[in-house]
Motif scaffolding. Structure first.
Motif, PDB file in Angstrom:
ATOM      1  N   LYS A 153      52.184  -6.604  -0.448  1.00  0.00           N
ATOM      2  CA  LYS A 153      51.838  -7.441   0.705  1.00  0.00           C
ATOM      3  C   LYS A 153      52.247  -8.892   0.466  1.00  0.00           C
ATOM      4  CE  LYS A 153      48.002  -8.851   3.685  1.00  0.00           C
ATOM      5  NZ  LYS A 153      46.542  -8.689   3.973  1.00  0.00           N
ATOM      6  N   ARG A 154      51.896  -9.429  -0.697  1.00  0.00           N
ATOM      7  CA  ARG A 154      52.263 -10.810  -1.005  1.00  0.00           C
ATOM      8  C   ARG A 154      52.176 -11.057  -2.507  1.00  0.00           C
ATOM      9  NH1 ARG A 154      47.161 -14.870   0.223  1.00  0.00           N
ATOM     10  NH2 ARG A 154      45.475 -13.430  -0.359  1.00  0.00           N
ATOM     11  N   LEU A 155      53.002 -12.009  -2.960  1.00  0.00           N
ATOM     12  CA  LEU A 155      53.015 -12.452  -4.350  1.00  0.00           C
ATOM     13  C   LEU A 155      52.977 -13.963  -4.369  1.00  0.00           C
ATOM     14  CD1 LEU A 155      55.991 -10.253  -5.675  1.00  0.00           C
ATOM     15  CD2 LEU A 155      53.553  -9.672  -5.753  1.00  0.00           C
ATOM     16  N   LEU A 156      52.334 -14.524  -5.380  1.00  0.00           N
ATOM     17  CA  LEU A 156      52.324 -15.974  -5.574  1.00  0.00           C
ATOM     18  C   LEU A 156      52.671 -16.261  -7.027  1.00  0.00           C
ATOM     19  CD1 LEU A 156      51.737 -18.835  -4.411  1.00  0.00           C
ATOM     20  CD2 LEU A 156      49.404 -18.566  -5.303  1.00  0.00           C
ATOM     21  N   PHE A 157      53.839 -16.832  -7.249  1.00  0.00           N
ATOM     22  CA  PHE A 157      54.260 -17.195  -8.593  1.00  0.00           C
ATOM     23  C   PHE A 157      53.823 -18.626  -8.886  1.00  0.00           C
ATOM     24  CE2 PHE A 157      56.849 -13.571  -7.711  1.00  0.00           C
ATOM     25  CZ  PHE A 157      57.111 -12.983  -8.944  1.00  0.00           C
ATOM     26  N   PHE A 158      53.262 -18.836 -10.067  1.00  0.00           N
ATOM     27  CA  PHE A 158      52.712 -20.144 -10.409  1.00  0.00           C
ATOM     28  C   PHE A 158      52.997 -20.479 -11.860  1.00  0.00           C
ATOM     29  CE2 PHE A 158      49.457 -16.953 -11.094  1.00  0.00           C
ATOM     30  CZ  PHE A 158      48.926 -17.274 -12.339  1.00  0.00           C
ATOM     31  N   VAL A 159      52.861 -21.755 -12.180  1.00  0.00           N
ATOM     32  CA  VAL A 159      53.052 -22.267 -13.537  1.00  0.00           C
ATOM     33  C   VAL A 159      51.823 -23.080 -13.897  1.00  0.00           C
ATOM     34  CG1 VAL A 159      54.428 -23.803 -15.000  1.00  0.00           C
ATOM     35  CG2 VAL A 159      55.558 -22.315 -13.334  1.00  0.00           C
ATOM     36  N   TYR A 160      51.357 -22.948 -15.144  1.00  0.00           N
ATOM     37  CA  TYR A 160      50.222 -23.755 -15.584  1.00  0.00           C
ATOM     38  C   TYR A 160      50.450 -24.213 -17.013  1.00  0.00           C
ATOM     39  CZ  TYR A 160      48.677 -19.374 -17.787  1.00  0.00           C
ATOM     40  OH  TYR A 160      48.610 -18.231 -18.536  1.00  0.00           O
ATOM     41  N   ILE A 161      49.786 -25.288 -17.396  1.00  0.00           N
ATOM     42  CA  ILE A 161      49.885 -25.824 -18.739  1.00  0.00           C
ATOM     43  C   ILE A 161      48.733 -25.263 -19.557  1.00  0.00           C
ATOM     44  CG2 ILE A 161      49.874 -27.917 -20.139  1.00  0.00           C
ATOM     45  CD1 ILE A 161      51.042 -29.402 -17.780  1.00  0.00           C
ATOM     46  N   TYR A 162      49.053 -24.411 -20.520  1.00  0.00           N
ATOM     47  CA  TYR A 162      48.003 -23.701 -21.249  1.00  0.00           C
ATOM     48  C   TYR A 162      47.136 -24.642 -22.085  1.00  0.00           C
ATOM     49  CZ  TYR A 162      45.743 -20.913 -24.827  1.00  0.00           C
ATOM     50  OH  TYR A 162      44.811 -20.378 -25.667  1.00  0.00           O
ATOM     51  N   ASP A 163      47.753 -25.616 -22.750  1.00  0.00           N
ATOM     52  CA  ASP A 163      46.977 -26.434 -23.687  1.00  0.00           C
ATOM     53  C   ASP A 163      46.196 -27.553 -23.012  1.00  0.00           C
ATOM     54  OD1 ASP A 163      48.853 -28.296 -23.020  1.00  0.00           O
ATOM     55  OD2 ASP A 163      49.656 -28.593 -25.040  1.00  0.00           O
ATOM     56  N   GLN A 164      46.170 -27.553 -21.674  1.00  0.00           N
ATOM     57  CA  GLN A 164      45.367 -28.481 -20.877  1.00  0.00           C
ATOM     58  C   GLN A 164      45.852 -29.926 -20.959  1.00  0.00           C
ATOM     59  OE1 GLN A 164      41.110 -27.984 -21.177  1.00  0.00           O
ATOM     60  NE2 GLN A 164      41.282 -25.900 -21.924  1.00  0.00           N
ATOM     61  N   THR A 165      47.070 -30.151 -21.423  1.00  0.00           N
ATOM     62  CA  THR A 165      47.627 -31.495 -21.473  1.00  0.00           C
ATOM     63  C   THR A 165      48.426 -31.768 -20.206  1.00  0.00           C
ATOM     64  OG1 THR A 165      47.817 -31.346 -23.872  1.00  0.00           O
ATOM     65  CG2 THR A 165      49.086 -33.072 -22.783  1.00  0.00           C
TER      66      THR A 165
END
Length: 245
Positions: A153-165
């Protein structure tokens, strides 16, 4: 070079695919979407790659610091503060993930954190290939099996900074989509959001039988749960960690 300099001829559907890998489509604010179905690319495996490197201003800054390193050689062992495609030590870890919702109502996430690696041939038909923690040239890759697109139905590709910096302002993150045919699709994470920790990069939706890729590039100051609320996914999130290697 902007996409419209080479490909746009006044109509959104007139993409020149050319030979495989020879051309690209850049999704921007002005041109935010493309139909994989109209491109004849709604089958096979869609490869989504995240890469990042140091901005040129940071590299130039390092050149100016070379004389300082000669005077203070121990600074050479201080880790870099941004991710780069070099052999140097780094401490920013960008991760690529994908929230999915299938037509049967099932929802979930594929991401390195928590070891949710997915499956390519069975639901959710999304598979993470490794976790690049060091900014290598290959980056991070997620595959989507579009032979099952009628079940997605739908996909959302995302990026995040793991080390919280918060360091999106100093890294040049770039997401490239490689469909099974036609030109690759390029998305730059180029918005000004220096304190953001996560970014919704693009969505893929089944719209009346047509598979549409839409640029999002929406930065948030939290993590996946905040992206979830922004797009109404309705998942339950908890604190996750990566295994040490």
């Amino acid at each position: 070079m902007a996409f419209w300099d080479n490909l746009w001829q006044g109509r959104a559907s007139d993409f020149d695919s050319g030979s495989a890998g020879s051309n690209s489509i850049e999704l921007t604010r002005r041109r935010p979407s493309v139909s994989l179905t109209k491109q004849g690319a709604a089958t096979g495996n869609l490869r989504v790659n995240l890469s990042w490197r140091m901005r040129s201003s940071d590299i130039e800054g390092r050149s100016r610091q070379s004389s300082s390193l000669l005077r203070h050689p121990f600074k050479l062992f201080k880790p870099d503060v941004v991710q780069a495609h070099t052999q140097g030590m780094v401490n920013v870890d960008l991760d690529l993930g994908c929230m999915y919702e299938l037509t049967d109502g099932s929802k979930g996430v594929v991401q390195p954190l928590g070891g949710f690696l997915g499956d390519l041939n069975d639901p959710p038909y999304i598979k993470l290939s490794g976790d690049d923690r060091f900014g290598s040239g290959s980056g991070e890759t997620i595959y989507a099996n579009l032979d099952h697109w009628e079940e997605i139905k739908r996909l959302l590709f995302f990026v995040y900074i793991y080390d919280q910096t918060p360091a999106f302002d100093r890294t040049h993150a770039h997401v490239t989509l490689y469909p099974s045919s036609g030109p690759r699709i390029e998305i730059e994470l180029d918005e000004d959001a220096p304190q953001a920790r996560s970014c919704a990069v693009f969505s893929v939706q089944n719209v009346k039988g047509e598979l549409i890729v839409r640029r999002e590039v929406k930065f948030v100051y939290g993590f996946q749960a905040e992206l979830d609320r922004l797009y109404g996914w309705g998942l339950h999130w908890g604190r996750g960690y990566k295994t040490k290697t």
